[in-house]
Write an enzyme that holds these catalytic residues in place. Structure first.
Site, PDB file in Angstrom:
ATOM      1  N   MET A 292      14.065 -32.581  33.449  1.00  0.00           N
ATOM      2  CA  MET A 292      13.156 -33.661  33.043  1.00  0.00           C
ATOM      3  C   MET A 292      12.420 -34.192  34.270  1.00  0.00           C
ATOM      4  O   MET A 292      13.047 -34.454  35.305  1.00  0.00           O
ATOM      5  CB  MET A 292      13.961 -34.784  32.409  1.00  0.00           C
ATOM      6  CG  MET A 292      14.774 -34.332  31.218  1.00  0.00           C
ATOM      7  SD  MET A 292      15.769 -35.675  30.602  1.00  0.00           S
ATOM      8  CE  MET A 292      16.534 -34.896  29.173  1.00  0.00           C
TER       9      MET A 292
ATOM     10  N   ASP B  64      18.875 -29.025  31.031  1.00  0.00           N
ATOM     11  CA  ASP B  64      17.690 -29.838  30.746  1.00  0.00           C
ATOM     12  C   ASP B  64      17.023 -30.323  32.027  1.00  0.00           C
ATOM     13  O   ASP B  64      17.630 -31.060  32.805  1.00  0.00           O
ATOM     14  CB  ASP B  64      18.104 -31.066  29.921  1.00  0.00           C
ATOM     15  CG  ASP B  64      18.454 -30.698  28.497  1.00  0.00           C
ATOM     16  OD1 ASP B  64      17.639 -30.019  27.853  1.00  0.00           O
ATOM     17  OD2 ASP B  64      19.543 -31.097  28.034  1.00  0.00           O
TER      18      ASP B  64
ATOM     19  N   SER C 182      24.979 -28.578  26.308  1.00  0.00           N
ATOM     20  CA  SER C 182      23.981 -29.114  27.233  1.00  0.00           C
ATOM     21  C   SER C 182      24.673 -29.858  28.366  1.00  0.00           C
ATOM     22  O   SER C 182      25.336 -30.876  28.156  1.00  0.00           O
ATOM     23  CB  SER C 182      23.040 -30.057  26.493  1.00  0.00           C
ATOM     24  OG  SER C 182      22.242 -30.726  27.447  1.00  0.00           O
TER      25      SER C 182
ATOM     26  N   MET D 163      12.876 -29.056  18.602  1.00  0.00           N
ATOM     27  CA  MET D 163      13.486 -30.321  19.039  1.00  0.00           C
ATOM     28  C   MET D 163      13.797 -31.171  17.810  1.00  0.00           C
ATOM     29  O   MET D 163      12.922 -31.433  16.990  1.00  0.00           O
ATOM     30  CB  MET D 163      12.534 -31.098  19.957  1.00  0.00           C
ATOM     31  CG  MET D 163      12.284 -30.462  21.310  1.00  0.00           C
ATOM     32  SD  MET D 163      13.773 -30.104  22.271  1.00  0.00           S
ATOM     33  CE  MET D 163      14.538 -31.718  22.409  1.00  0.00           C
TER      34      MET D 163
ATOM     35  N   MET E 252      11.386 -29.693  30.531  1.00  0.00           N
ATOM     36  CA  MET E 252      10.636 -30.813  29.947  1.00  0.00           C
ATOM     37  C   MET E 252       9.770 -31.373  31.048  1.00  0.00           C
ATOM     38  O   MET E 252       9.989 -32.487  31.544  1.00  0.00           O
ATOM     39  CB  MET E 252      11.611 -31.857  29.388  1.00  0.00           C
ATOM     40  CG  MET E 252      12.226 -31.432  28.068  1.00  0.00           C
ATOM     41  SD  MET E 252      13.698 -32.376  27.672  1.00  0.00           S
ATOM     42  CE  MET E 252      14.906 -31.431  28.563  1.00  0.00           C
TER      43      MET E 252
ATOM     44  N   ASP F 132      17.760 -28.352  19.200  1.00  0.00           N
ATOM     45  CA  ASP F 132      18.182 -29.152  20.346  1.00  0.00           C
ATOM     46  C   ASP F 132      18.028 -30.642  20.057  1.00  0.00           C
ATOM     47  O   ASP F 132      16.919 -31.127  19.862  1.00  0.00           O
ATOM     48  CB  ASP F 132      17.332 -28.736  21.558  1.00  0.00           C
ATOM     49  CG  ASP F 132      17.776 -29.422  22.840  1.00  0.00           C
ATOM     50  OD1 ASP F 132      18.820 -30.091  22.833  1.00  0.00           O
ATOM     51  OD2 ASP F 132      17.061 -29.276  23.851  1.00  0.00           O
TER      52      ASP F 132
ATOM     53  N   HIS G 208      15.700 -25.503  29.922  1.00  0.00           N
ATOM     54  CA  HIS G 208      14.727 -26.184  29.058  1.00  0.00           C
ATOM     55  C   HIS G 208      13.866 -27.081  29.951  1.00  0.00           C
ATOM     56  O   HIS G 208      14.322 -28.124  30.414  1.00  0.00           O
ATOM     57  CB  HIS G 208      15.523 -26.995  28.027  1.00  0.00           C
ATOM     58  CG  HIS G 208      14.697 -27.820  27.103  1.00  0.00           C
ATOM     59  ND1 HIS G 208      15.233 -28.810  26.304  1.00  0.00           N
ATOM     60  CD2 HIS G 208      13.363 -27.828  26.834  1.00  0.00           C
ATOM     61  CE1 HIS G 208      14.283 -29.376  25.581  1.00  0.00           C
ATOM     62  NE2 HIS G 208      13.140 -28.808  25.898  1.00  0.00           N
TER      63      HIS G 208
ATOM     64  N   HIS H 224      23.121 -24.798  28.397  1.00  0.00           N
ATOM     65  CA  HIS H 224      21.771 -25.356  28.245  1.00  0.00           C
ATOM     66  C   HIS H 224      21.531 -26.362  29.375  1.00  0.00           C
ATOM     67  O   HIS H 224      22.333 -27.257  29.617  1.00  0.00           O
ATOM     68  CB  HIS H 224      21.665 -26.036  26.883  1.00  0.00           C
ATOM     69  CG  HIS H 224      20.304 -26.540  26.550  1.00  0.00           C
ATOM     70  ND1 HIS H 224      19.302 -25.740  26.048  1.00  0.00           N
ATOM     71  CD2 HIS H 224      19.755 -27.777  26.655  1.00  0.00           C
ATOM     72  CE1 HIS H 224      18.211 -26.457  25.841  1.00  0.00           C
ATOM     73  NE2 HIS H 224      18.457 -27.716  26.217  1.00  0.00           N
TER      74      HIS H 224
END
Ligand code: DX5
Ligand code: ZN
Length: 224
Positions: free
Chosen positions: A39, A37, A10, A139, A70, A177, A68, A35
């Site tokens: 957010m 992320d 990540s 998660m 979020m 994750d 991913h 990966h």
């Protein structure tokens, strides 16, 4: 344990002052995916970065980007993250009222479609869309931050998901994750996962490349 599990470091845990070097390290490593992320400060308390940075990463990184999201109402951003270079786009079941529609939207872009479940969310929430999924992300921390402690209730949930998939003859990637590292990777794989996301365990280790290789080799002595 499935053979040939995948490792997805990540990038959230990378040193952004030398992102190019860290991505180069990933390119040279045994990592399978990167990966990424995203957010939004709404779905999760934290804000990370957006499409421009992902686009820059995709120019440097030779590994597929596992994005991913979020973010609340992720359908608003599916196409733009695909254009930025996402190969896998994962949305949260808790973030959209129209999960089936968003999954079709992801697939229409040509990306692989994933759905993530927070630690409290039950597998039943995705059972009716399982056929359409390329990936399920379980998660194992509450999303929003790197470096948190692995929540062990995740393991029975993983076993259950694997059972449901096997019964229905489906084999989406099962990704875990949050809080994943050398200390728990084997039990996670044994419980049915085949994609390990690891942020701090990789980037905060003394030798990230060696850690990736160790994660990749876990269980290999039992392979036939
Ligand atoms: C958490 C993120 C994770 C995070 C994992 O919200 O989705 O991908 O980067 O970091 P570690 O491996 O440090 O828990
Ligand atoms: Zn993530």
């Amino acid at each position: 344990m499935r053979n040939n599990h995948l490792i997805a470091p990540s990038v959230l845990a990378a040193d952004f002052s030398k992102l190019g070097e860290d991505l180069q390290m990933i390119n040279e490593s045994d990592a399978d995916w990167l990966h990424v992320d995203i957010m939004d400060g709404m779905f999760v308390p934290n804000i990370s970065f957006g499409q421009n940075i992902v686009k820059t990463m995709s120019k440097v990184c030779t590994k597929p980007l596992d994005v991913h999201l979020m973010i609340e109402q992720p359908g608003r951003y599916v196409e733009s993250f695909r254009e930025a270079g996402a190969e896998v786009i994962t949305v949260h079941v808790e973030a959209t009222k129209h999960l089936h529609r968003v999954i079709q939207q992801i697939k229409a872009t040509g990306a692989k479609a994933g759905v993530a479940l927070n630690p409290h969310s039950n597998i039943s929430l995705i059972e009716d869309v399982l056929e359409d999924l390329d990936l399920v992300c379980i998660m194992s921390v509450n999303p929003g931050f790197g470096g948190q402690k692995f929540i062990y209730q995740t393991l029975p949930k993983l076993r259950y998901l694997k059972e449901v998939c096997d019964k229905r003859n489906l084999s989406p990637h099962i990704e875990v994750d949050g809080g994943v590292g050398l200390q728990n990777a084997e039990s996670i794989l044994q419980a049915g996962a085949n994609v390990l996301v690891a942020g701090s365990a990789v980037f905060r280790s003394e030798d990230p490349k060696a850690t990736i290789l160790k994660l990749k080799k876990i269980g290999s002595e039992t392979w036939v």
